[in-house]
Structures are given as C-alpha cells and as structure tokens.
Design an enzyme around this catalytic site. Sequence first.
Site, PDB file in Angstrom:
ATOM      1  CB  SER A 159      -0.777  -0.007   1.239  1.00 11.73           C
ATOM      2  OG  SER A 159      -1.296   1.125   1.548  1.00 11.73           O
ATOM      3  NE  ARG A 202      -9.955   9.505   7.829  1.00 13.57           N
ATOM      4  CZ  ARG A 202     -10.227   8.532   6.598  1.00 13.57           C
ATOM      5  NH1 ARG A 202     -11.282   7.936   6.816  1.00 13.57           N
ATOM      6  NH2 ARG A 202      -9.588   8.752   5.712  1.00 13.57           N
ATOM      7  CE1 TYR A 204      -3.714  -2.701   5.144  1.00 15.14           C
ATOM      8  CE2 TYR A 204      -3.332  -0.623   4.944  1.00 15.14           C
ATOM      9  CZ  TYR A 204      -3.643  -1.547   4.516  1.00 15.14           C
ATOM     10  OH  TYR A 204      -3.647  -1.925   3.191  1.00 15.14           O
ATOM     11  CE  LYS A 250      -1.366  -4.572   3.371  1.00 16.42           C
ATOM     12  NZ  LYS A 250      -1.630  -5.948   2.818  1.00 16.42           N
TER      13      LYS A 250
HETATM   14  P1  NAD Z   1     -10.870  -6.968   0.994  1.00 17.20           P
HETATM   15  O1  NAD Z   1     -10.916  -7.194   2.514  1.00 17.20           O
HETATM   16  O2  NAD Z   1     -11.848  -6.806   0.135  1.00 17.20           O
HETATM   17  O3  NAD Z   1     -10.324  -8.474   0.642  1.00 17.20           O
HETATM   18  C1  NAD Z   1      -9.290  -9.166   1.356  1.00 17.20           C
HETATM   19  C2  NAD Z   1      -9.822 -10.489   1.622  1.00 17.20           C
HETATM   20  O4  NAD Z   1      -8.900 -11.450   2.211  1.00 17.20           O
HETATM   21  C3  NAD Z   1     -11.130 -10.836   1.750  1.00 17.20           C
HETATM   22  O5  NAD Z   1     -12.096 -11.587   1.214  1.00 17.20           O
HETATM   23  C4  NAD Z   1     -10.929 -11.418   3.192  1.00 17.20           C
HETATM   24  O6  NAD Z   1     -12.068 -12.430   3.451  1.00 17.20           O
HETATM   25  C5  NAD Z   1      -9.600 -12.272   2.808  1.00 17.20           C
HETATM   26  N1  NAD Z   1      -8.889 -12.658   4.154  1.00 17.20           N
HETATM   27  C6  NAD Z   1      -8.386 -11.704   4.984  1.00 17.20           C
HETATM   28  N2  NAD Z   1      -7.521 -12.327   5.857  1.00 17.20           N
HETATM   29  C7  NAD Z   1      -7.458 -13.896   5.542  1.00 17.20           C
HETATM   30  C8  NAD Z   1      -6.734 -14.915   5.813  1.00 17.20           C
HETATM   31  N3  NAD Z   1      -6.077 -14.688   7.157  1.00 17.20           N
HETATM   32  N4  NAD Z   1      -7.116 -16.096   5.236  1.00 17.20           N
HETATM   33  C9  NAD Z   1      -7.530 -16.041   3.983  1.00 17.20           C
HETATM   34  N5  NAD Z   1      -8.240 -14.910   3.720  1.00 17.20           N
HETATM   35  C10 NAD Z   1      -8.194 -13.960   4.317  1.00 17.20           C
HETATM   36  O7  NAD Z   1      -9.522  -6.119   0.632  1.00 17.20           O
HETATM   37  P2  NAD Z   1      -9.112  -5.268  -0.539  1.00 17.20           P
HETATM   38  O8  NAD Z   1      -9.524  -4.006  -0.534  1.00 17.20           O
HETATM   39  O9  NAD Z   1      -9.553  -6.378  -1.894  1.00 17.20           O
HETATM   40  O10 NAD Z   1      -7.522  -5.468  -0.451  1.00 17.20           O
HETATM   41  C11 NAD Z   1      -6.735  -6.485  -0.909  1.00 17.20           C
HETATM   42  C12 NAD Z   1      -5.556  -6.416  -0.253  1.00 17.20           C
HETATM   43  O11 NAD Z   1      -4.864  -5.249  -0.723  1.00 17.20           O
HETATM   44  C13 NAD Z   1      -5.469  -6.170   1.404  1.00 17.20           C
HETATM   45  O12 NAD Z   1      -4.231  -6.970   1.505  1.00 17.20           O
HETATM   46  C14 NAD Z   1      -5.237  -4.637   1.419  1.00 17.20           C
HETATM   47  O13 NAD Z   1      -4.455  -4.548   2.758  1.00 17.20           O
HETATM   48  C15 NAD Z   1      -4.471  -4.382   0.292  1.00 17.20           C
HETATM   49  N6  NAD Z   1      -4.611  -2.927   0.016  1.00 17.20           N
HETATM   50  C16 NAD Z   1      -5.938  -2.387  -0.060  1.00 17.20           C
HETATM   51  C17 NAD Z   1      -6.261  -1.088  -0.415  1.00 17.20           C
HETATM   52  C18 NAD Z   1      -7.621  -0.586  -0.614  1.00 17.20           C
HETATM   53  O14 NAD Z   1      -7.746   0.802  -0.486  1.00 17.20           O
HETATM   54  N7  NAD Z   1      -8.800  -1.288  -0.938  1.00 17.20           N
HETATM   55  C19 NAD Z   1      -5.232  -0.285  -0.571  1.00 17.20           C
HETATM   56  C20 NAD Z   1      -3.866  -0.763  -0.528  1.00 17.20           C
HETATM   57  C21 NAD Z   1      -3.545  -2.121  -0.128  1.00 17.20           C
HETATM   58  C1  UD1 Z   2      -7.185   5.328   3.883  1.00 18.32           C
HETATM   59  C2  UD1 Z   2      -6.193   4.851   4.965  1.00 18.32           C
HETATM   60  C3  UD1 Z   2      -4.937   4.357   4.124  1.00 18.32           C
HETATM   61  C4  UD1 Z   2      -5.423   3.208   3.500  1.00 18.32           C
HETATM   62  C5  UD1 Z   2      -6.627   3.485   2.278  1.00 18.32           C
HETATM   63  C6  UD1 Z   2      -6.894   2.382   1.754  1.00 18.32           C
HETATM   64  C7  UD1 Z   2      -6.522   6.344   6.881  1.00 18.32           C
HETATM   65  C8  UD1 Z   2      -5.976   7.230   7.838  1.00 18.32           C
HETATM   66  N1  UD1 Z   2      -5.819   5.976   5.695  1.00 18.32           N
HETATM   67  O1  UD1 Z   2      -6.341   6.216   3.036  1.00 18.32           O
HETATM   68  O2  UD1 Z   2      -3.827   3.892   5.239  1.00 18.32           O
HETATM   69  O3  UD1 Z   2      -4.211   2.775   2.803  1.00 18.32           O
HETATM   70  O4  UD1 Z   2      -7.446   4.050   3.317  1.00 18.32           O
HETATM   71  O5  UD1 Z   2      -7.796   3.008   0.707  1.00 18.32           O
HETATM   72  O6  UD1 Z   2      -7.641   5.685   7.252  1.00 18.32           O
HETATM   73  N2  UD1 Z   2     -12.821  11.307   3.496  1.00 18.32           N
HETATM   74  C9  UD1 Z   2     -13.907  12.166   3.894  1.00 18.32           C
HETATM   75  N3  UD1 Z   2     -15.178  11.551   4.387  1.00 18.32           N
HETATM   76  C10 UD1 Z   2     -15.121  10.095   4.555  1.00 18.32           C
HETATM   77  C11 UD1 Z   2     -14.022   9.471   4.186  1.00 18.32           C
HETATM   78  C12 UD1 Z   2     -13.045   9.849   3.913  1.00 18.32           C
HETATM   79  O7  UD1 Z   2     -14.191  13.269   3.643  1.00 18.32           O
HETATM   80  O8  UD1 Z   2     -16.176   9.903   4.992  1.00 18.32           O
HETATM   81  C13 UD1 Z   2     -11.692  12.008   2.867  1.00 18.32           C
HETATM   82  C14 UD1 Z   2     -10.426  11.850   3.496  1.00 18.32           C
HETATM   83  O9  UD1 Z   2     -10.242  12.786   4.551  1.00 18.32           O
HETATM   84  C15 UD1 Z   2      -9.375  11.862   2.635  1.00 18.32           C
HETATM   85  C16 UD1 Z   2     -10.094  11.217   1.311  1.00 18.32           C
HETATM   86  O10 UD1 Z   2     -11.554  11.438   1.724  1.00 18.32           O
HETATM   87  O11 UD1 Z   2      -9.120  13.038   2.320  1.00 18.32           O
HETATM   88  C17 UD1 Z   2      -9.947   9.736   0.919  1.00 18.32           C
HETATM   89  O12 UD1 Z   2     -10.185   8.889   2.148  1.00 18.32           O
HETATM   90  P1  UD1 Z   2     -10.020   7.272   2.252  1.00 18.32           P
HETATM   91  O13 UD1 Z   2     -11.062   6.909   1.027  1.00 18.32           O
HETATM   92  O14 UD1 Z   2     -10.346   7.066   3.776  1.00 18.32           O
HETATM   93  O15 UD1 Z   2      -8.535   7.103   1.821  1.00 18.32           O
HETATM   94  P2  UD1 Z   2      -7.374   7.410   2.612  1.00 18.32           P
HETATM   95  O16 UD1 Z   2      -7.568   8.438   3.609  1.00 18.32           O
HETATM   96  O17 UD1 Z   2      -6.302   7.892   1.439  1.00 18.32           O
END
Ligand code: NAD
Ligand code: UD1
Length: 336
Positions: free
Chosen positions: A124, A291, A148, A152
């Site tokens: 991430s 936030r 978190y 990572k």
């Molecule tokens: P998500 O929660 O939708 O998907 C993760 C999946 O992993 C889920 O289906 C959950 O049931 C499964 N899971 C969790 N722990 C497990 C375990 N111990 N064994 C087996 N299955 C398990 O999340 P996502 O948004 O699809 O994210 C996928 C990956 O990308 C995660 O590692 C997350 O940290 C990373 N990531 C996500 C974002 C984002 O904004 N969505 C941003 C940066 C990184």
């Molecule tokens: C958040 C996490 C980041 C994670 C990412 C996954 C925090 C502090 N950071 O990032 O570690 O990797 O999600 O996608 O939680 N906002 C609003 N109202 C809301 C929600 C968000 O105004 O209800 C604003 C936030 O202040 C920010 C932007 O929207 O400026 C994006 O927020 P969000 O979607 O939560 O993502 P990140 O903050 O980038």
Amino acid sequence: MNILLTGGLGFIGSHTAVVLASEGHSVVIVDNLCNSQQQTLGNLELITGKKLPFYEGDVRDVDLLKKILRDHQIECVIHFAGLKSVAESGADPLKYFDNNVSGSIVLIEAMQAEGVKKLIFSSSATVYGVPQYLPYDEEHPLAPMNVYGRTKLQVEEILQDLSKSDPDWSIVCLRYFNPIGAHESGLIGELPQGIPNNLMPYICQVVSGKLPHLNVFGDDYDTKDGTGERDYIHVMDLAEGHAAALAFTNHHQGWEAINLGTGFPYSVYDLISAFEKSAKQSIPKVVKERRSGDLPIYYAKADKAKNLLNWQGKRDLQSMCDSSWNYQDQLTRVPK
Ligand code: NAD
Ligand code: UD1
C-alpha cells in the site's frame, strides 16, 4: 499459468480473478470469508464463464496451503489476503500483525516447501507516511503512520530478505494508491461490512439512502479546494496491473516494489461532483473536523510501473464513479 489468489473473493482479488481468467490463466482462490461473501464466487463464474476452484480457509493454515499449491500445480501466488482497517489496526494491533504478517510468513513457508517462488504482494502507498516530496516514487523513505501500514512494510522487508537469501524468487510488492470503481457488469465491487471508513463506499451508502450524509473530513487543507486529495485508481486498471506484474515475474528474479496509481490527485469535492453526475442526484454533505491521521495530499509517481510492467491506469475518474454507481444501484435493487 496456474495462479493462486489468497483473499481472491475480496474487492481487489475478485476483479483480478476476472482479468486473469479472461487472459486464459487458471485461477484458484483461497479466502476465509472474514471480509467477503461466497456469493462473489458465483458472480465471478457468471462473468468469466469458468468454474474457479475455491477453498474456504485461512492463509495461516500451512497444510491447506501446501495441499492447494501441490494439487493445482500453482506457479505464482498473488497474496491479497489481509485486514485493511487503519482504525481497527490501532485498536487491535496483534490481530493485524497475526493476520497480515504471520499469515504472510506461513504462506511463504508453504510456497518454499512446495518450490513455488513467484509472489505478488498487495502492499500500500501507506508505507510511505508523511510525504518528504511528491509524487511519491518508490525510493521515497518508508515511515508508515499506523499499525496497518507497519504490517505492510514488515512483509515487504521479510520478502526482500527472502529474495536476498534465495535468488530463485521473483517477488513484486505492488503499492496500491486508492482503488475505487467496479467491474462493468455491476456483479462485483467493494462490499464493506458495517459503516465504511473510506470515501467511495461511504458515498455509495449515502446515495443508496443507508446513511444520511457524507462527512467531509476538513475543507481547510492547503489543497486546491481545501479538501484532501488522493490518487484514485479504477479497480479494473489495478487488476490489469496484476496481470502485467504476473507477466513480469516470468523474466524477473529478485524483489521489486512498484507503485500502482495514476499519478493524478483528485479532491473529495472532485469525487463528489463526478459521483453526482453518475447517480444524477446530489450528495448531502457536512464539513467536519479533519480526520486524525489523514494527510492533505498524496499521489504516485507511476513511471516505474510503466517502464517495468508496461502498464498504466487508463480509466478516468468519471468511469470510476459510473462503475461504482452501477454496482451500488444493482446491489440496492437485487440484494446479492
Ligand atoms: P478485502 O477485504 O476486500 O479483501 C481481502 C480478502 O482477504 C477478503 O476476502 C478476506 O475475507 C480475505 N482474508 C483476510 N484475511 C484472510 C486470511 N487470514 N486468510 C484467508 N483470507 C483472508 O480487501 P481489498 O480491498 O481487496 O484488499 C486486498 C489487499 O490489498 C489487502 O491486503 C489490503 O491490505 C491491500 N490494499 C488495499 C487497499 C484498498 O484501498 N482497498 C489499498 C492498499 C492495499
Ligand atoms: C485510507 C487509509 C490508508 C489506506 C487507504 C485504503 C486512513 C487514515 N488512511 O486512506 O492507510 O491505505 O484508506 O484505501 O484511514 N474522506 C472524507 N469523508 C469520509 C471518508 C474519507 O472526507 O467519510 C476523505 C479523507 O479525509 C481523505 C479522502 O476522503 O481526504 C480519502 O479517504 P479514504 O478513502 O479513507 O482513503 P485514505 O485516507 O487515502
């Protein structure tokens, strides 16, 4: 290739499964369903027209993983399985270190035992922390601001050490920026449990009437309109980035960290305006305090992905909002 997706029923994993299956790869999924639903598997099969082997299980179960790797002659693992709530990680750090870090170690042990040495890891942009400069490139200092993010970074470091100890590994850590959007079918998308933390799923719930208004966390940042700016990336572009990383592992050995972002930041108000256009309705909003832990702005330098993977995000903000809305609209009409 035969690919195992851990966490493959989640938001990013499910979209990646669609892209990989459509490219002719054999996709196997393991997921413990802690943040996803088994119905997603049926929807994946509808979209791809293929039966995808699925195991309900945990990545911390070494015997299960070894069996899957063996039985399906897996050649590469894409490791999505992880917990991702920043707030929850602070409240329950051991849960996060156990799931995200110990889970990755168990997976790596199983891979090593079965001789599978290609791994793509979901990292991430949160590993960078407070920007020393922008856009973040992959050489930017790493100083995550929350538990978190530290899970990572720890996994990235373990993988880097592993690749130094055994040059046969090909490891790609993909540092995602802010994935939003959904598959064009509207059959899969982001399905958060409870009240969402992130902006796009929150907007979706306001528009569908589940929440009364959007809280805008601060409109006094030093940004173009005072609200936070982020590098939103369409989840289908992100999924295609994994296909590109997979191709890269075929001629790569060692460890790489690569940003997957577009390089273009958008504000909270930009996202609201684009979504209002998609949904053809206005989104009620209330400006609140900033936030805690939020950064004003961050976005990717996306050149490394372009150079090494021959990949770049191509879908624009409107297409991200249109597809999120399409998914939300179908969810509201036909409960899945
Ligand atoms: P998500 O929660 O939708 O998907 C993760 C999946 O992993 C889920 O289906 C959950 O049931 C499964 N899971 C969790 N722990 C497990 C375990 N111990 N064994 C087996 N299955 C398990 O999340 P996502 O948004 O699809 O994210 C996928 C990956 O990308 C995660 O590692 C997350 O940290 C990373 N990531 C996500 C974002 C984002 O904004 N969505 C941003 C940066 C990184
Ligand atoms: C958040 C996490 C980041 C994670 C990412 C996954 C925090 C502090 N950071 O990032 O570690 O990797 O999600 O996608 O939680 N906002 C609003 N109202 C809301 C929600 C968000 O105004 O209800 C604003 C936030 O202040 C920010 C932007 O929207 O400026 C994006 O927020 P969000 O979607 O939560 O993502 P990140 O903050 O980038």
